[in-house]
Design a protein around this motif. Sequence first.
Motif, mmCIF file in Angstrom:
data_model
loop_
_atom_site.group_PDB
_atom_site.id
_atom_site.type_symbol
_atom_site.label_atom_id
_atom_site.label_comp_id
_atom_site.label_asym_id
_atom_site.label_seq_id
_atom_site.Cartn_x
_atom_site.Cartn_y
_atom_site.Cartn_z
ATOM 1 N N LEU A 142 0.813 -1.223 0.000
ATOM 2 C CA LEU A 142 0.000 0.000 0.000
ATOM 3 C C LEU A 142 0.848 1.276 0.000
ATOM 4 O O LEU A 142 0.296 2.376 0.142
ATOM 5 C CB LEU A 142 -0.916 0.012 1.226
ATOM 6 N N SER A 143 2.138 1.148 -0.166
ATOM 7 C CA SER A 143 3.007 2.329 -0.054
ATOM 8 C C SER A 143 2.782 3.329 -1.179
ATOM 9 O O SER A 143 3.137 4.496 -1.045
ATOM 10 C CB SER A 143 4.475 1.893 -0.044
ATOM 11 N N GLY A 144 2.187 2.896 -2.305
ATOM 12 C CA GLY A 144 1.980 3.808 -3.426
ATOM 13 C C GLY A 144 0.677 4.585 -3.368
ATOM 14 O O GLY A 144 0.407 5.393 -4.257
ATOM 15 N N VAL A 145 -0.150 4.378 -2.332
ATOM 16 C CA VAL A 145 -1.418 5.108 -2.204
ATOM 17 C C VAL A 145 -1.126 6.549 -1.803
ATOM 18 O O VAL A 145 -0.543 6.808 -0.747
ATOM 19 C CB VAL A 145 -2.339 4.429 -1.166
ATOM 20 N N GLU A 146 -1.544 7.491 -2.637
ATOM 21 C CA GLU A 146 -1.247 8.902 -2.392
ATOM 22 C C GLU A 146 -2.267 9.555 -1.466
ATOM 23 O O GLU A 146 -1.938 10.419 -0.660
ATOM 24 C CB GLU A 146 -1.191 9.648 -3.723
ATOM 25 N N ASP A 147 -3.524 9.157 -1.587
ATOM 26 C CA ASP A 147 -4.583 9.735 -0.754
ATOM 27 C C ASP A 147 -5.662 8.681 -0.561
ATOM 28 O O ASP A 147 -5.823 7.771 -1.387
ATOM 29 C CB ASP A 147 -5.158 10.989 -1.434
ATOM 30 N N PHE A 148 -6.425 8.807 0.524
ATOM 31 C CA PHE A 148 -7.472 7.836 0.798
ATOM 32 C C PHE A 148 -8.540 8.494 1.662
ATOM 33 O O PHE A 148 -8.302 9.512 2.327
ATOM 34 C CB PHE A 148 -6.896 6.603 1.510
ATOM 35 N N ASP A 149 -9.718 7.923 1.592
ATOM 36 C CA ASP A 149 -10.800 8.348 2.476
ATOM 37 C C ASP A 149 -11.531 7.095 2.942
ATOM 38 O O ASP A 149 -11.094 5.965 2.684
ATOM 39 C CB ASP A 149 -11.729 9.352 1.777
ATOM 40 N N SER A 150 -12.653 7.288 3.627
ATOM 41 C CA SER A 150 -13.359 6.136 4.191
ATOM 42 C C SER A 150 -13.862 5.196 3.090
ATOM 43 O O SER A 150 -13.883 3.975 3.267
ATOM 44 C CB SER A 150 -14.533 6.615 5.050
ATOM 45 N N ALA A 151 -14.251 5.750 1.932
ATOM 46 C CA ALA A 151 -14.727 4.905 0.836
ATOM 47 C C ALA A 151 -13.600 3.997 0.339
ATOM 48 O O ALA A 151 -13.810 2.810 0.065
ATOM 49 C CB ALA A 151 -15.262 5.768 -0.309
ATOM 50 N N GLY A 152 -12.400 4.553 0.228
ATOM 51 C CA GLY A 152 -11.267 3.748 -0.207
ATOM 52 C C GLY A 152 -10.911 2.661 0.786
ATOM 53 O O GLY A 152 -10.600 1.523 0.403
#
Length: 367
Positions: free
Chosen positions: A48-58
């Motif tokens: 998961l190191s490449g995830v730039e942004d996230f929210d509850s849906a993600g």
Amino acid sequence: MNRQFLKLKRDQDHLSIISMGDWTLKSVRQIEKEWRKIPVDKEIIWDLSGVEDFDSAGVLLFIEIMEYLKKRTAVKVIGYSSAQKEMYDLLTSHSLDPVPQRKQGFIENIGKNTVEVYRDMKDFITFIGELFVTLFHTLFNPRHIRFKEMVYHIHQSGFNALIIIGMTSFLVGMVIAYQGSVQLAKFGADIFIVDTVGISIVRELGPMITAIVIAGRSGSAYTAEIGAMKITEEIAAMRTMGFDPYNFLVLPRIFALMISLPLLIFFADLIGIFGGMVASQMQLGISFSQFIERLYEVLEVKHYILGMIKGPVFAFLIAAVGCFRGFQVSDNTESIGLHTTASVVNSIFLVIAFDALFSVIYTELDL
């Protein structure tokens, strides 16, 4: 072009999933399409190191995928941040009722399919543009033409297809003669079966049947070969080393098919006419000598030339579509099957469409 959110890497003993981009509400639909293609035949390491942004849906989507994968194989998650871990713990600590998936409506499906067709057409036009740039550069620099590979593909696409082309053409010639003889015999015009068989095979059926067989045989092989090279990252390695895949992979196949298909059409014409001769003798009692004498009278050279002109055009379409679909293959083996099927369907459709276009042009020019 849609951004990629999941990248797959296959190792001998496990499958690596690399998450990228923004895992937010806006990207959930696209991520859903990508993760459903993930194979579960090996142990999975999820980075998961490449995830730039996230929210509850993600994060909720991540939980859903994890539950799906854990039921089928072992999963190890690495590279997650503390913020991601906190939101994951928060959401998993509360029991959430699963949200029922919304069914796509009929109009929505039409819209999505239309957009996909539009994107395919745009990507194909881009592919043809890049192909012609490479083609003109190669023609002005003949030393870049890969003759050895071209000869290899001529053998694979042409010589090895002689048997299936011969059998198909022979049977088509017999069918035309049998069906035509029944109607012509009613009017006492038996000898006109020679006109029907000779002109129809040389002008229309020979080129089209040959192209359809080659589309199913060689066009699909081009897609599978290039697709396998893309999955194993051979094409990416070629680009890294400064080699142009169009010059090394596409042009030799196109040149080879444009040379071999007209020769196959000539072979198919001869075998198809021979099949008509056999059926005419069996059904109407027309001897081989009578058939050949009548054939000399009615079969003009122009019919042969008009049929042969279609060969290079059909060959270019089949090879271009086959290579284009090969470059579209994604990072899983299922994609090879899907794009190979699309390659055959698209090639046959274009062959029939261009054959109809040739017929209209010939009729308008009174040929």
